[in-house]
Design an enzyme around this catalytic site. Sequence first.
Site, PDB file in Angstrom:
ATOM      1  N   LYS A 125       0.852  -1.190   0.000  1.00 16.02           N
ATOM      2  CA  LYS A 125       0.000   0.000   0.000  1.00 16.02           C
ATOM      3  C   LYS A 125       0.883   1.233   0.000  1.00 16.02           C
ATOM      4  O   LYS A 125       1.670   1.449   0.929  1.00 16.02           O
ATOM      5  CB  LYS A 125      -0.886  -0.026   1.240  1.00 16.02           C
ATOM      6  CG  LYS A 125      -1.730   1.226   1.413  1.00 16.02           C
ATOM      7  CD  LYS A 125      -2.750   1.047   2.519  1.00 16.02           C
ATOM      8  CE  LYS A 125      -3.486   2.335   2.813  1.00 16.02           C
ATOM      9  NZ  LYS A 125      -4.534   2.171   3.800  1.00 16.02           N
ATOM     10  N   LYS A 163      -2.222  -1.589  -3.905  1.00 14.81           N
ATOM     11  CA  LYS A 163      -3.078  -0.412  -3.793  1.00 14.81           C
ATOM     12  C   LYS A 163      -2.255   0.858  -3.851  1.00 14.81           C
ATOM     13  O   LYS A 163      -1.267   0.929  -3.123  1.00 14.81           O
ATOM     14  CB  LYS A 163      -3.829  -0.537  -2.469  1.00 14.81           C
ATOM     15  CG  LYS A 163      -4.679   0.634  -2.103  1.00 14.81           C
ATOM     16  CD  LYS A 163      -5.166   0.508  -0.693  1.00 14.81           C
ATOM     17  CE  LYS A 163      -5.766   1.843  -0.315  1.00 14.81           C
ATOM     18  NZ  LYS A 163      -6.167   1.937   1.031  1.00 14.81           N
TER      19      LYS A 163
HETATM   20  C1  PBG Z   1      -7.612   3.195   5.769  1.00 20.72           C
HETATM   21  C2  PBG Z   1      -7.846   3.024   4.309  1.00 20.72           C
HETATM   22  C3  PBG Z   1      -7.642   3.954   3.289  1.00 20.72           C
HETATM   23  C4  PBG Z   1      -8.145   3.362   2.130  1.00 20.72           C
HETATM   24  C5  PBG Z   1      -8.580   2.087   2.467  1.00 20.72           C
HETATM   25  N1  PBG Z   1      -8.376   1.906   3.817  1.00 20.72           N
HETATM   26  C6  PBG Z   1      -7.151   5.347   3.325  1.00 20.72           C
HETATM   27  C7  PBG Z   1      -5.783   5.654   3.691  1.00 20.72           C
HETATM   28  O1  PBG Z   1      -4.940   4.795   3.907  1.00 20.72           O
HETATM   29  O2  PBG Z   1      -5.535   6.844   3.830  1.00 20.72           O
HETATM   30  C8  PBG Z   1      -8.222   4.032   0.789  1.00 20.72           C
HETATM   31  C9  PBG Z   1      -9.286   3.541  -0.109  1.00 20.72           C
HETATM   32  C10 PBG Z   1      -9.624   4.439  -1.238  1.00 20.72           C
HETATM   33  O3  PBG Z   1      -9.050   5.527  -1.441  1.00 20.72           O
HETATM   34  O4  PBG Z   1     -10.537   4.071  -1.982  1.00 20.72           O
HETATM   35  N2  PBG Z   1      -6.411   2.886   6.263  1.00 20.72           N
END
Ligand code: PBG
Length: 321
Positions: free
Chosen positions: A190, A243
Amino acid sequence: MKHLMRNRANPHIRELLAQNGLSISKLIQPIFIIEGLKGEEAILGLDGNNKMGIDAGLKQIESDLEKAVRQFMLFSVPEKKGINADSGAQIVRAIKQRFGNDLHLWVDTCLCSSSVDGHCCIFHQDKKQRGIIDLEASLLALSDYALAYADAGADGIAPSDMMDGRVGAIRNILDKNAHVNIPIMSYSTKFASQFYGPFRGAANSTPSFGDRKQYQIDVRNKNDALGASQRCASEGADLLMLKPGMSSIDLLSPIKRQNKLPVGVYQVSGEYASLVLLAKEGLSDFDKALLETWQVFSRAGAQYIITYGARKALDLGLSKT
Ligand code: PBG
């Protein structure tokens, strides 16, 4: 001369030769349930997705099931800030009580929607160590959340915080509490990304100071990206995830090769919103563009796709399996 166009000449031959691994059963629909919200509110950029109170949420799931969606990713947002899994667990329980095994409910497991500062972790409290992650406290809290969701009936736990050790800690607490069969879908690779904007509004999780670069991956670092998925695999993750999906697609194949686990992608909020905005400006056809992105994920080898458009798949002509 090679005549590659012969195999593209008409719809019949194109269908015959299409390498099609895509069906609705591979799509996961995110769903935002906000404790205490009456009715629903639009989410800027994510047309077709709303923030919902529990009643509206249950209605939405019912209509999604009619559209053949079976996989959901729940984001729960508590009314009051503070590290506590009760409100999320209650929402999980309400959904599972109503729909049972008609759906498969993954629960995003993170602290950012409930922490006062909007971060995915807990920071040391004492002045000297300000801004330093308290890993032990963070892992304890995340494990508590995961157990509460599992006890409430979650079908899968999806930790999205990026703390080292959280998959191992969560596996440990699940196994000790007779949840051996609950899989962990780790948000394993991520990146710290600009493409999470619409989500943070929806989940009320914008950090009140700083950013997430202490724990999310720098987009320039391929080794860190591969290493992060490897870390989750070695801690016992059952599914890995990339992601943002569209801007990390080059890493899918290497992660699969390296770990021999299912790997999926999250088409994140900013990526989905970019398709919405292109179409609004008359620069593309939204449905066709959305389908194209899923086909690209599938071609790249994604075994599942988390997408804000899953509930449109049936109308876009995807088969159920
Ligand atoms: C929370 C989380 C996030 C997303 C999924 N879980 C946001 C982040 O890490 O700031 C993003 C999902 C999206 O943008 O569709 N930790």
